[in-house]
Design an enzyme around this catalytic site. Structure first.
Site, PDB file in Angstrom:
ATOM      1  N   ASP A  13     -54.009 -41.609  18.031  1.00  0.00           N
ATOM      2  CA  ASP A  13     -54.723 -40.357  18.196  1.00  0.00           C
ATOM      3  C   ASP A  13     -54.012 -39.569  19.297  1.00  0.00           C
ATOM      4  O   ASP A  13     -53.163 -40.111  20.017  1.00  0.00           O
ATOM      5  CB  ASP A  13     -56.177 -40.643  18.556  1.00  0.00           C
ATOM      6  CG  ASP A  13     -56.985 -39.383  18.757  1.00  0.00           C
ATOM      7  OD1 ASP A  13     -56.962 -38.516  17.869  1.00  0.00           O
ATOM      8  OD2 ASP A  13     -57.612 -39.250  19.818  1.00  0.00           O
ATOM      9  N   ASP A  15     -55.547 -36.266  21.479  1.00  0.00           N
ATOM     10  CA  ASP A  15     -56.415 -35.867  22.587  1.00  0.00           C
ATOM     11  C   ASP A  15     -57.297 -37.023  23.023  1.00  0.00           C
ATOM     12  O   ASP A  15     -58.004 -37.617  22.209  1.00  0.00           O
ATOM     13  CB  ASP A  15     -57.302 -34.692  22.167  1.00  0.00           C
ATOM     14  CG  ASP A  15     -56.497 -33.456  21.786  1.00  0.00           C
ATOM     15  OD1 ASP A  15     -55.709 -33.008  22.623  1.00  0.00           O
ATOM     16  OD2 ASP A  15     -56.656 -32.967  20.658  1.00  0.00           O
ATOM     17  N   ASP A 177     -59.355 -43.254  21.009  1.00  0.00           N
ATOM     18  CA  ASP A 177     -60.377 -43.259  22.057  1.00  0.00           C
ATOM     19  C   ASP A 177     -61.757 -42.881  21.544  1.00  0.00           C
ATOM     20  O   ASP A 177     -62.708 -42.823  22.325  1.00  0.00           O
ATOM     21  CB  ASP A 177     -59.990 -42.257  23.151  1.00  0.00           C
ATOM     22  CG  ASP A 177     -60.023 -40.830  22.635  1.00  0.00           C
ATOM     23  OD1 ASP A 177     -60.870 -40.051  23.095  1.00  0.00           O
ATOM     24  OD2 ASP A 177     -59.212 -40.488  21.758  1.00  0.00           O
TER      25      ASP A 177
END
Length: 230
Positions: A13, A15, A177
């Protein structure tokens, strides 16, 4: 617990995983709201609203709540245009790499892993941000939101990137995250690492039950090395 000794490709991922872009996104969101004379939002609100792509982020900001109702489409399109303009103009400002990201990516590349970015961030912003951060060279492929008909937590983007590299899900590792990353990976049958330091809508990443929880990005090399040795 899945095994990692077959892993050839690592999907990341963006951001909240590689880059802390909250200040950058917040400034673009707030600028778009200001131009359209809409109520302000806070940086912490934007942090909790990130993860489902820019359209959802903007609709949450326009309604000032996570679960939004119908949004006026004409006004939304104007806010989106203003957001895109502000974000493009500031793509090289107000963000930071998380600790040890370049060093860890370099070590993984030297170890022979192929790496890709799979993000819900609009596709047109992905390469410019990676280049500005100085880490674009580590990724053989990037896939942003809008290229496919579905985004994470749907597994489609993960399946799609696996196809680009002709690898099976068991030969792939997802690192993210957010619960969107965890849910997408689990649906695709891909082992998944959850990072505790990013953006997860205010929820502990442990709640989403990733296969592994790491608290620092550089712990990834130790995890992979341990699995390979075993």
């Amino acid at each position: 617990m899945p095994e990692l000794n077959e892993v050839k490709v690592i999907l990341f991922d963006l951001d909240g995983t590689l880059i802390d872009s909250v200040p950058q996104l917040y400034m673009a969101v707030q600028s778009a709201l200001d131009v359209n004379q809409l109520s302000s939002v806070s940086l912490e609100q934007v942090r909790e609203w990130i993860g489902n792509g820019a359209d959802v982020l903007l609709k949450r900001a326009m309604s000032r709540q996570y679960h939004f109702n119908d949004i006026d489409e004409a006004l939304f399109q104007k806010v989106k245009t203003d957001f895109n303009n502000h974000y493009h103009a500031g793509i090289d400002k107000n963000y930071s790499l998380y600790p040890a990201v370049p060093e860890t990516l370099s070590a993984l590349a030297k170890a022979g892993y192929t790496m890709a970015v799979v993000t819900n961030k609009p596709d047109e912003f992905v390469q410019p941000l990676l280049k500005s951060a100085g880490i674009a060279q580590f990724f053989a492929y990037t896939l942003g939101g809008g290229r496919l008909s579905q985004k994470k937590p749907d597994p489609m983007p993960l399946y799609y990137v696996c196809e680009q590299f002709s690898v099976k899900p068991t030969e792939t590792l997802m690192v993210g995250d957010s619960k969107n990353d965890i849910q997408a990976a689990k649906a695709a049958g891909i082992p998944v690492v959850g990072l505790s330091y990013g953006y997860n809508h205010g929820e502990p990443i442990e709640n989403s039950q990733p296969d592994w929880v790491l608290h620092r990005f550089d712990e990834l090399t130790a995890l992979l090395n341990a699995e390979i040795r075993n």
